[in-house]
Design a protein around this motif. Structure first.
Motif, mmCIF file in Angstrom:
data_model
loop_
_atom_site.group_PDB
_atom_site.id
_atom_site.type_symbol
_atom_site.label_atom_id
_atom_site.label_comp_id
_atom_site.label_asym_id
_atom_site.label_seq_id
_atom_site.Cartn_x
_atom_site.Cartn_y
_atom_site.Cartn_z
ATOM 1 N N VAL A 133 0.916 -1.271 -0.058
ATOM 2 C CA VAL A 133 -0.140 -0.096 -0.044
ATOM 3 C C VAL A 133 0.813 1.252 -0.130
ATOM 4 O O VAL A 133 0.531 1.922 -0.807
ATOM 5 C CB VAL A 133 -0.795 0.005 1.196
ATOM 6 C CG1 VAL A 133 -1.856 1.327 1.239
ATOM 7 C CG2 VAL A 133 -1.745 -1.160 0.885
ATOM 8 N N SER A 134 1.792 1.128 0.871
ATOM 9 C CA SER A 134 2.971 2.278 0.770
ATOM 10 C C SER A 134 2.343 3.626 1.121
ATOM 11 O O SER A 134 2.410 4.710 0.247
ATOM 12 C CB SER A 134 3.769 2.383 -0.493
ATOM 13 O OG SER A 134 4.608 3.252 -0.599
ATOM 14 N N ARG A 135 1.468 3.751 1.904
ATOM 15 C CA ARG A 135 0.966 4.982 2.326
ATOM 16 C C ARG A 135 0.900 5.174 4.007
ATOM 17 O O ARG A 135 0.678 4.258 4.567
ATOM 18 C CB ARG A 135 -0.464 5.196 2.166
ATOM 19 C CG ARG A 135 -0.716 5.253 0.211
ATOM 20 C CD ARG A 135 -0.123 6.304 -0.354
ATOM 21 N NE ARG A 135 -0.469 6.652 -1.669
ATOM 22 C CZ ARG A 135 0.357 5.837 -2.529
ATOM 23 N NH1 ARG A 135 1.109 5.216 -2.364
ATOM 24 N NH2 ARG A 135 -0.122 6.154 -3.851
ATOM 25 N N PRO A 136 1.387 6.272 4.381
ATOM 26 C CA PRO A 136 1.519 6.531 5.998
ATOM 27 C C PRO A 136 0.280 6.291 6.580
ATOM 28 O O PRO A 136 0.564 6.177 7.783
ATOM 29 C CB PRO A 136 2.029 7.788 6.171
ATOM 30 C CG PRO A 136 1.595 8.747 4.964
ATOM 31 C CD PRO A 136 1.558 7.503 3.807
ATOM 32 N N ASN A 137 -1.010 6.409 6.082
ATOM 33 C CA ASN A 137 -2.052 6.280 6.721
ATOM 34 C C ASN A 137 -3.040 5.221 6.699
ATOM 35 O O ASN A 137 -4.085 4.862 6.851
ATOM 36 C CB ASN A 137 -3.120 7.685 6.209
ATOM 37 C CG ASN A 137 -3.193 7.882 4.725
ATOM 38 O OD1 ASN A 137 -2.332 7.484 3.954
ATOM 39 N ND2 ASN A 137 -4.226 8.349 4.177
#
Length: 366
Positions: free
Chosen positions: A131-135
């Protein structure tokens, strides 16, 4: 903007939608809910994805890509679901940038890994990287084997949504796993201010199981207790949360974020109860309520916020537990049954998802 949902949000409840599909993303529906319905997060699970993938043609192009690469159903599910979650994270990124506690989208490890610590840790890392998203938050079940996986994920700097929590005993173990993970992250030199977690405490299923047993007992004392167990269980959980995150152990973790309580399974299953019961009676600053859209719409239409309905009700919860025991309810057994059934239900949904995607891969390959 819905005034009632705004009032709920103003009372400190983070409203997360318990649903996601590519249709919601591509039509702008999710963005509209963020703009008009105070939605600040999204949760998913195998049942939700099974429904999304079986009801839409919006996944066909990506399925063709997977089929062309000779991918399996598991490869396709991983690609399709992480793509949806990544895009949902982007929709919610402005919310996250304003307040990192929210703007979150959760994706769950495969249900078949619920009793596999090492497998859960491995897939949690894979999902986090894909996913590679901080959220994003990785959902890990609160089974006994899930506890060390929670610690390992937190220690690696992965934000975690702990799911399938039914008992307060297990909830305390979940909070301990979180704090242990933070302590290890500190030792590893990770900035723990970037690590977030929620603990998903399931609500309505408790009443469903207890009420069934109360009906079987059939006495007036038993039937008078219907609809009380789930809320009491949640109130007791919040008292435990206040105790743990008010402790010296947590205070020593400078910069750490609390693991917020999340009320899950808040859609009412008994039509005899108000359809907003598990929202209006679980209002407290700093918690999350993840709702099916039907429940969210019901609250937008006629839900009432009367202030904090949770804090200080631990003693009242104990009285409910004592009354249940007095009429013959083995509450520990109730919670054990619910955890086992929860894992089994997600396993069934996962199997349905695999079957659906296998058929779709075969269809697009022709």
């Amino acid at each position: 903007m819905s005034a009632r949902l705004e009032a709920l949000s103003a009372a400190g409840v983070s409203i997360w939608l318990d649903d996601l599909s590519r249709e919601r993303l591509e039509t702008g529906n999710l963005a509209d809910l963020v703009a008009t319905s105070s939605v600040v997060g999204v949760t998913t699970n195998p049942t939700i994805f099974a429904g999304a993938l079986s009801n839409g043609e919006r996944y066909t192009a990506q399925l063709r890509e997977v089929a062309a690469a000779s991918g399996t159903a598991a490869d396709a599910i991983f690609a399709l679901t992480t793509e949806d979650v990544r895009n949902a994270c982007d929709v919610l990124r402005p919310v996250y940038d304003e307040d990192a506690f929210d703007g979150r989208v959760s994706i769950e490890v495969e249900p078949g890994l619920a009793m596999d610590t090492d497998g859960t840790i491995t897939q949690a890392r894979e999902l986090w990287q894909a996913v590679s998203r901080p959220n994003v938050m990785i959902k890990i079940p609160a089974t006994k084997p899930g506890l060390p996986a929670i610690t390992a994920a937190i220690a690696a700097g992965i934000s975690v949504n702990v799911t399938l929590i039914f008992s307060n005993e297990r909830y305390r173990e979940v909070m301990d796993a979180y704090l242990t993970g933070l302590e290890r992250a500190v030792e590893a030199g990770i900035d723990i201010s970037t690590i977030h977690s929620v603990a998903s405490f399931f609500v309505s299923r408790v009443d469903s199981e207890v009420d069934k047993r109360l009906d079987a007992i059939g006495s007036s004392e038993a039937t008078a207790l219907k609809g009380k167990a789930a809320l009491a269980n949640a109130w007791a959980a919040y008292a435990a949360y206040q105790e743990v995150f008010g402790s010296e152990r947590f205070a020593a973790l400078a910069g750490a974020n609390v693991q917020r309580p999340l009320w899950a399974s808040t859609g009412v299953k008994d039509p005899a109860y108000p359809d907003t019961l598990y929202v209006s009676e679980l209002v407290v600053d700093g918690c999350v309520n993840t709702m099916p859209e039907k429940t969210m719409q019901a609250f937008a239409d006629h839900g009432e916020v009367t202030g904090d309905t949770v804090t200080g009700r631990g003693t009242e919860a104990d009285e409910v537990f004592a009354a249940l025991a007095a009429v013959g309810i083995d509450f520990d057994d109730v919670l054990e049954v619910l955890e086992r059934e929860g894992v089994e239900k997600f396993d069934v949904s996962w199997g349905e998802l695999v079957d659906t995607v296998t058929a779709q891969l075969a269809a697009v390959a022709q």
